[in-house]
Write a protein that holds these residues in place. Sequence first.
Motif, PDB file in Angstrom:
ATOM      1  N   ALA A  88      37.533  -5.666 -19.709  1.00 23.33           N
ATOM      2  CA  ALA A  88      37.885  -4.580 -20.614  1.00 23.33           C
ATOM      3  C   ALA A  88      36.968  -3.418 -20.276  1.00 23.33           C
ATOM      4  N   LEU A  89      37.531  -2.213 -20.171  1.00 21.13           N
ATOM      5  CA  LEU A  89      36.728  -1.027 -19.888  1.00 21.13           C
ATOM      6  C   LEU A  89      36.410  -0.305 -21.191  1.00 21.13           C
ATOM      7  N   ARG A  90      35.159   0.070 -21.362  1.00 22.05           N
ATOM      8  CA  ARG A  90      34.750   0.902 -22.489  1.00 22.05           C
ATOM      9  C   ARG A  90      34.138   2.170 -21.895  1.00 22.05           C
ATOM     10  N   ASP A  91      34.914   3.258 -21.886  1.00 20.62           N
ATOM     11  CA  ASP A  91      34.400   4.462 -21.255  1.00 20.62           C
ATOM     12  C   ASP A  91      33.725   5.374 -22.267  1.00 20.62           C
ATOM     13  N   TRP A  92      32.873   6.231 -21.765  1.00 18.22           N
ATOM     14  CA  TRP A  92      32.170   7.190 -22.608  1.00 18.22           C
ATOM     15  C   TRP A  92      32.173   8.542 -21.896  1.00 18.22           C
ATOM     16  N   THR A  93      32.196   9.592 -22.688  1.00 21.59           N
ATOM     17  CA  THR A  93      32.268  10.939 -22.118  1.00 21.59           C
ATOM     18  C   THR A  93      30.908  11.620 -22.209  1.00 21.59           C
ATOM     19  N   ALA A 100      24.512   3.718 -27.584  1.00 24.43           N
ATOM     20  CA  ALA A 100      25.129   3.287 -28.843  1.00 24.43           C
ATOM     21  C   ALA A 100      26.429   2.542 -28.560  1.00 24.43           C
ATOM     22  N   THR A 101      27.196   3.041 -27.581  1.00 23.28           N
ATOM     23  CA  THR A 101      28.431   2.359 -27.191  1.00 23.28           C
ATOM     24  C   THR A 101      28.135   0.951 -26.705  1.00 23.28           C
ATOM     25  N   THR A 102      27.095   0.808 -25.884  1.00 22.33           N
ATOM     26  CA  THR A 102      26.724  -0.507 -25.369  1.00 22.33           C
ATOM     27  C   THR A 102      26.214  -1.406 -26.484  1.00 22.33           C
ATOM     28  N   ALA A 103      25.406  -0.852 -27.375  1.00 27.52           N
ATOM     29  CA  ALA A 103      24.831  -1.648 -28.460  1.00 27.52           C
ATOM     30  C   ALA A 103      25.905  -2.269 -29.334  1.00 27.52           C
ATOM     31  N   LEU A 124      14.980   1.480 -21.258  1.00 20.44           N
ATOM     32  CA  LEU A 124      14.216   1.985 -22.399  1.00 20.44           C
ATOM     33  C   LEU A 124      15.140   2.517 -23.491  1.00 20.44           C
ATOM     34  N   ALA A 125      16.235   3.150 -23.092  1.00 27.43           N
ATOM     35  CA  ALA A 125      17.182   3.659 -24.086  1.00 27.43           C
ATOM     36  C   ALA A 125      17.880   2.509 -24.813  1.00 27.43           C
ATOM     37  N   LEU A 126      18.183   1.438 -24.096  1.00 29.06           N
ATOM     38  CA  LEU A 126      18.787   0.265 -24.745  1.00 29.06           C
ATOM     39  C   LEU A 126      17.816  -0.368 -25.733  1.00 29.06           C
ATOM     40  N   GLN A 127      16.544  -0.423 -25.350  1.00 33.77           N
ATOM     41  CA  GLN A 127      15.541  -0.951 -26.274  1.00 33.77           C
ATOM     42  C   GLN A 127      15.464  -0.087 -27.529  1.00 33.77           C
ATOM     43  N   GLY A 128      15.621   1.224 -27.353  1.00 34.32           N
ATOM     44  CA  GLY A 128      15.627   2.101 -28.509  1.00 34.32           C
ATOM     45  C   GLY A 128      16.834   1.873 -29.400  1.00 34.32           C
ATOM     46  N   ALA A 129      17.995   1.595 -28.795  1.00 40.88           N
ATOM     47  CA  ALA A 129      19.216   1.367 -29.573  1.00 40.88           C
ATOM     48  C   ALA A 129      19.212  -0.004 -30.232  1.00 40.88           C
ATOM     49  N   LEU A 130      18.509  -0.973 -29.616  1.00 41.36           N
ATOM     50  CA  LEU A 130      18.436  -2.341 -30.146  1.00 41.36           C
ATOM     51  C   LEU A 130      16.968  -2.747 -30.228  1.00 41.36           C
ATOM     52  N   PRO A 131      16.243  -2.262 -31.222  1.00 43.43           N
ATOM     53  CA  PRO A 131      14.794  -2.482 -31.263  1.00 43.43           C
ATOM     54  C   PRO A 131      14.379  -3.940 -31.379  1.00 43.43           C
ATOM     55  N   ASP A 132      15.277  -4.825 -31.792  1.00 44.37           N
ATOM     56  CA  ASP A 132      14.933  -6.243 -31.914  1.00 44.37           C
ATOM     57  C   ASP A 132      15.325  -7.047 -30.672  1.00 44.37           C
ATOM     58  N   SER A 133      15.724  -6.364 -29.617  1.00 40.25           N
ATOM     59  CA  SER A 133      16.117  -7.042 -28.386  1.00 40.25           C
ATOM     60  C   SER A 133      14.940  -7.113 -27.414  1.00 40.25           C
ATOM     61  N   SER A 134      15.038  -8.037 -26.460  1.00 42.93           N
ATOM     62  CA  SER A 134      14.069  -8.112 -25.367  1.00 42.93           C
ATOM     63  C   SER A 134      14.833  -8.384 -24.089  1.00 42.93           C
ATOM     64  N   TYR A 135      14.157  -8.161 -22.951  1.00 43.13           N
ATOM     65  CA  TYR A 135      14.860  -8.176 -21.672  1.00 43.13           C
ATOM     66  C   TYR A 135      14.021  -8.892 -20.620  1.00 43.13           C
TER      67      TYR A 135
END
Length: 374
Positions: A88-93, A100-103, A124-135
Amino acid sequence: MTGTHVSFSADDYRVRMERAAREAHAAGLAGLLIAPGPDLVWLTGYAPPAATERLTLLVLTPDREPVLVVPALEAPDAAEAAGASALALRDWTDGKDPYATTAELLPGSGRFGISDNAWALHLLALQGALPDSSYASLTEVLPMLRAVKDAAELELMTAAGAAADAAFEQIRQVAFGGRRETEVAADLAALLRRFGHEQVDFTIVASGPNGANPHHEAGDRVIERGDMVVLDFGGLKDGYGSDTSRTVHVGEPTDEERRVHDLVRTAQQAGYDAVRPGAACQDVDRAARAVIADAGHGDRFIHRTGHGIGVTTHEPPYMIEGEERPLVPGMCFSVEPGVYLPGRFGVRIEDIVTVTQDGARRLNNTTREMVVVD
């Protein structure tokens, strides 16, 4: 000679993505985030423009179908990728927040595996969008994801090895003496392309004392009669890697040079003979290294015995002391011991091998005996 091109179907990519999601779940991960690069190509067949800074990310989680987050202007090309029917494609402009779209596609917390080559900007941006996540890097959490090749991949690996062999058979016919290393390296690159490589990753030509540097870059040194010359070259053919080393001599070698070359050849054979299902990766390293150490040159073998190869020329598994992972049929990796005598010369002999049901098979089959060139 171009070999046989094998194309992968949407079903092939679907199976790979399903397996990756299962392995991630088994490893205790909440999902996988696959950035542009070899992992994305292997999983989907899609290779977005290398220069783009816009977020592209394949999201694999155990509880939903795969989703590719992609810039809207790249969506038409992404949709044409071989694995697109399983995506499934989720595009963003531009101007919207792709993180936020990914989160929205991910659980709010958990540990995710992410491609080694993901941009820090995006992580780093993903960590900001999901502060309780780790990678964690994919190599850390799923190092064997691409290690075991299927029949079609082995066919491509075999063809890449044969193309590299053909390049060696041609390069040994050219003049070495009196020419610069860079000139011979250019000949090697041209030959790899002639025999079907779309990408040349390296053409090491290390003559005389330069041969004692395992990763010497071909330079302006003029190759002289009496030089030992280490040749190490490879790249990608139909998306799969080649990598082989042979050490040639300009004119007749000395007795010592022959002894060192024979020692490395014997060590390489010992490493190859150690390859069998169930053996540990370190067993290959130990077998090759013991031959060189017993001859008194253990301190002159200064690198691991081998590395995995596939859609990249260096990837897990690694044949090195401490790696206890068992060998599995379908794994492909190098066996490349060497001896390096500073200020004098070096010798390295390398084949790519694959693990079979009852042992091993070489993907490089040119002579491992001393080759004398002009």
